[in-house]
Design a protein around this motif. Structure first.
Motif, PDB file in Angstrom:
ATOM      1  N   GLY A   1     -13.137 -28.686  -7.821  1.00  0.00           N
ATOM      2  CA  GLY A   1     -11.577 -28.760  -7.460  1.00  0.00           C
ATOM      3  C   GLY A   1     -10.893 -29.279  -8.838  1.00  0.00           C
ATOM      4  O   GLY A   1      -9.988 -29.522  -8.849  1.00  0.00           O
ATOM      5  N   THR A   2     -11.774 -29.710  -9.755  1.00  0.00           N
ATOM      6  CA  THR A   2     -11.130 -30.176 -11.080  1.00  0.00           C
ATOM      7  C   THR A   2     -10.524 -28.920 -11.827  1.00  0.00           C
ATOM      8  O   THR A   2     -11.048 -27.714 -11.745  1.00  0.00           O
ATOM      9  N   ARG A   3      -9.528 -29.561 -12.661  1.00  0.00           N
ATOM     10  CA  ARG A   3      -8.653 -28.349 -13.278  1.00  0.00           C
ATOM     11  C   ARG A   3      -9.496 -27.689 -14.522  1.00  0.00           C
ATOM     12  O   ARG A   3     -10.244 -28.467 -15.199  1.00  0.00           O
ATOM     13  N   ARG A   4      -9.637 -26.409 -14.669  1.00  0.00           N
ATOM     14  CA  ARG A   4     -10.475 -25.568 -15.558  1.00  0.00           C
ATOM     15  C   ARG A   4      -9.363 -25.248 -16.722  1.00  0.00           C
ATOM     16  O   ARG A   4      -9.434 -25.522 -17.891  1.00  0.00           O
ATOM     17  N   TRP A   5      -8.203 -24.513 -16.310  1.00  0.00           N
ATOM     18  CA  TRP A   5      -7.158 -24.362 -17.298  1.00  0.00           C
ATOM     19  C   TRP A   5      -6.085 -23.979 -16.426  1.00  0.00           C
ATOM     20  O   TRP A   5      -6.022 -23.461 -15.132  1.00  0.00           O
ATOM     21  N   GLU A   6      -4.568 -23.652 -17.004  1.00  0.00           N
ATOM     22  CA  GLU A   6      -3.809 -23.141 -16.475  1.00  0.00           C
ATOM     23  C   GLU A   6      -2.900 -22.379 -17.460  1.00  0.00           C
ATOM     24  O   GLU A   6      -2.901 -22.702 -18.718  1.00  0.00           O
ATOM     25  N   LEU A   7      -2.034 -21.389 -17.131  1.00  0.00           N
ATOM     26  CA  LEU A   7      -1.341 -20.528 -18.056  1.00  0.00           C
ATOM     27  C   LEU A   7       0.130 -20.344 -17.434  1.00  0.00           C
ATOM     28  O   LEU A   7       0.092 -19.939 -16.238  1.00  0.00           O
ATOM     29  N   ARG A   8       1.025 -20.798 -18.227  1.00  0.00           N
ATOM     30  CA  ARG A   8       2.414 -20.635 -17.888  1.00  0.00           C
ATOM     31  C   ARG A   8       2.702 -19.014 -18.180  1.00  0.00           C
ATOM     32  O   ARG A   8       2.680 -18.764 -19.252  1.00  0.00           O
ATOM     33  N   THR A   9       3.044 -18.445 -17.002  1.00  0.00           N
ATOM     34  CA  THR A   9       3.604 -17.019 -16.769  1.00  0.00           C
ATOM     35  C   THR A   9       4.950 -16.945 -17.593  1.00  0.00           C
ATOM     36  O   THR A   9       5.229 -15.596 -17.548  1.00  0.00           O
ATOM     37  N   GLY A  10       5.847 -17.949 -17.003  1.00  0.00           N
ATOM     38  CA  GLY A  10       7.140 -17.762 -17.292  1.00  0.00           C
ATOM     39  C   GLY A  10       7.963 -17.355 -16.244  1.00  0.00           C
ATOM     40  O   GLY A  10       9.228 -17.556 -16.448  1.00  0.00           O
ATOM     41  N   CYS A  11       7.532 -17.047 -15.092  1.00  0.00           N
ATOM     42  CA  CYS A  11       8.190 -16.835 -14.061  1.00  0.00           C
ATOM     43  C   CYS A  11       7.745 -17.217 -12.515  1.00  0.00           C
ATOM     44  O   CYS A  11       6.564 -17.635 -12.452  1.00  0.00           O
ATOM     45  N   VAL A  12       8.568 -17.493 -11.757  1.00  0.00           N
ATOM     46  CA  VAL A  12       8.000 -17.717 -10.521  1.00  0.00           C
ATOM     47  C   VAL A  12       7.081 -16.726 -10.001  1.00  0.00           C
ATOM     48  O   VAL A  12       7.229 -15.517 -10.005  1.00  0.00           O
ATOM     49  N   ASN A  13       6.047 -16.856  -9.578  1.00  0.00           N
ATOM     50  CA  ASN A  13       5.051 -15.801  -8.865  1.00  0.00           C
ATOM     51  C   ASN A  13       4.500 -16.452  -7.698  1.00  0.00           C
ATOM     52  O   ASN A  13       3.918 -17.206  -7.268  1.00  0.00           O
ATOM     53  N   ARG A  14       4.843 -15.391  -6.726  1.00  0.00           N
ATOM     54  CA  ARG A  14       4.452 -15.389  -5.303  1.00  0.00           C
ATOM     55  C   ARG A  14       3.255 -14.229  -4.929  1.00  0.00           C
ATOM     56  O   ARG A  14       3.210 -14.003  -3.825  1.00  0.00           O
ATOM     57  N   THR A  15       2.629 -13.901  -5.908  1.00  0.00           N
ATOM     58  CA  THR A  15       1.735 -12.734  -5.728  1.00  0.00           C
ATOM     59  C   THR A  15       0.192 -13.608  -6.014  1.00  0.00           C
ATOM     60  O   THR A  15       0.279 -14.432  -6.495  1.00  0.00           O
ATOM     61  N   SER A  16      -0.530 -13.020  -5.289  1.00  0.00           N
ATOM     62  CA  SER A  16      -2.040 -13.307  -5.527  1.00  0.00           C
ATOM     63  C   SER A  16      -2.752 -12.648  -6.655  1.00  0.00           C
ATOM     64  O   SER A  16      -2.751 -11.751  -6.803  1.00  0.00           O
ATOM     65  N   PRO A  17      -3.741 -13.528  -7.376  1.00  0.00           N
ATOM     66  CA  PRO A  17      -4.230 -12.982  -8.350  1.00  0.00           C
ATOM     67  C   PRO A  17      -5.336 -12.325  -8.065  1.00  0.00           C
ATOM     68  O   PRO A  17      -5.802 -12.231  -6.900  1.00  0.00           O
ATOM     69  N   VAL A  18      -5.795 -11.259  -8.951  1.00  0.00           N
ATOM     70  CA  VAL A  18      -6.844 -10.540  -8.538  1.00  0.00           C
ATOM     71  C   VAL A  18      -8.067 -10.565  -9.679  1.00  0.00           C
ATOM     72  O   VAL A  18      -7.701 -10.791 -10.824  1.00  0.00           O
ATOM     73  N   ILE A  19      -9.368 -10.261  -9.346  1.00  0.00           N
ATOM     74  CA  ILE A  19     -10.325 -10.337 -10.043  1.00  0.00           C
ATOM     75  C   ILE A  19     -10.926  -8.904 -10.369  1.00  0.00           C
ATOM     76  O   ILE A  19     -11.261  -8.435  -9.424  1.00  0.00           O
ATOM     77  N   GLY A  20     -10.718  -8.379 -11.608  1.00  0.00           N
ATOM     78  CA  GLY A  20     -11.335  -7.035 -11.867  1.00  0.00           C
ATOM     79  C   GLY A  20     -12.956  -6.952 -11.928  1.00  0.00           C
ATOM     80  O   GLY A  20     -13.502  -8.029 -11.944  1.00  0.00           O
ATOM     81  N   THR A  21     -13.253  -5.718 -11.725  1.00  0.00           N
ATOM     82  CA  THR A  21     -14.710  -5.704 -11.937  1.00  0.00           C
ATOM     83  C   THR A  21     -15.292  -6.271 -13.070  1.00  0.00           C
ATOM     84  O   THR A  21     -16.632  -6.637 -13.273  1.00  0.00           O
ATOM     85  N   ASP A  22     -14.637  -6.416 -14.113  1.00  0.00           N
ATOM     86  CA  ASP A  22     -15.089  -6.790 -15.611  1.00  0.00           C
ATOM     87  C   ASP A  22     -14.797  -8.184 -15.690  1.00  0.00           C
ATOM     88  O   ASP A  22     -15.066  -8.899 -16.791  1.00  0.00           O
ATOM     89  N   GLY A  23     -14.453  -8.906 -14.627  1.00  0.00           N
ATOM     90  CA  GLY A  23     -13.997 -10.420 -14.772  1.00  0.00           C
ATOM     91  C   GLY A  23     -12.777 -10.861 -15.295  1.00  0.00           C
ATOM     92  O   GLY A  23     -12.407 -12.266 -14.968  1.00  0.00           O
ATOM     93  N   ARG A  24     -12.064 -10.075 -15.585  1.00  0.00           N
ATOM     94  CA  ARG A  24     -10.672 -10.224 -16.056  1.00  0.00           C
ATOM     95  C   ARG A  24      -9.597 -10.590 -14.700  1.00  0.00           C
ATOM     96  O   ARG A  24      -9.748 -10.051 -13.544  1.00  0.00           O
ATOM     97  N   VAL A  25      -8.816 -11.709 -15.016  1.00  0.00           N
ATOM     98  CA  VAL A  25      -8.089 -12.051 -13.892  1.00  0.00           C
ATOM     99  C   VAL A  25      -6.693 -11.555 -14.096  1.00  0.00           C
ATOM    100  O   VAL A  25      -6.222 -11.832 -15.425  1.00  0.00           O
ATOM    101  N   ALA A  26      -5.962 -10.985 -13.079  1.00  0.00           N
ATOM    102  CA  ALA A  26      -4.691 -10.428 -13.299  1.00  0.00           C
ATOM    103  C   ALA A  26      -3.822 -11.319 -12.282  1.00  0.00           C
ATOM    104  O   ALA A  26      -4.090 -11.201 -11.185  1.00  0.00           O
ATOM    105  N   SER A  27      -2.412 -11.371 -12.479  1.00  0.00           N
ATOM    106  CA  SER A  27      -1.368 -11.682 -11.689  1.00  0.00           C
ATOM    107  C   SER A  27      -0.190 -11.071 -12.016  1.00  0.00           C
ATOM    108  O   SER A  27       0.200 -11.081 -13.229  1.00  0.00           O
ATOM    109  N   ILE A  28       0.136 -10.099 -11.256  1.00  0.00           N
ATOM    110  CA  ILE A  28       1.369  -9.208 -11.518  1.00  0.00           C
ATOM    111  C   ILE A  28       2.744  -9.862 -11.058  1.00  0.00           C
ATOM    112  O   ILE A  28       2.688 -10.232  -9.889  1.00  0.00           O
TER     113      ILE A  28
END
Length: 76
Positions: A26-53
């Motif tokens: 539960g401790t913070r690992r990192w955060e990234l400001r995307t610049g927009c309100v985001n109401r979508t769920s992130p997804v993890i690709g088979t290569d381990g990349r995290v995407a949030s559209i």
């Protein structure tokens, strides 16, 4: 909904425009400001990349790359 990585990292978006990652304890690992309100769920690709559209922005293949254009409901 959050996404959970193979190592137990928890990824989620928030209405403050950030994509966040928490360690399994539960401790913070990192955060990234995307610049927009985001109401979508992130997804993890088979290569381990995290995407949030964000709506109205184009998706690119690069990790954490921001699309072009303005955020929905925001002025430039």
């Amino acid at each position: 909904s959050p996404a959970i990585g193979g190592d137990g990292t928890i990824y989620f978006t928030a209405v403050d425009g950030r994509l966040r990652a928490l360690n399994p304890d539960g401790t913070r690992r990192w955060e990234l400001r995307t610049g927009c309100v985001n109401r979508t769920s992130p997804v993890i690709g088979t290569d381990g990349r995290v995407a949030s559209i964000r709506p109205a922005l184009r998706a690119e293949g690069s990790r954490f790359r921001r699309g072009s254009g303005s955020c929905p409901g925001e002025s430039n």
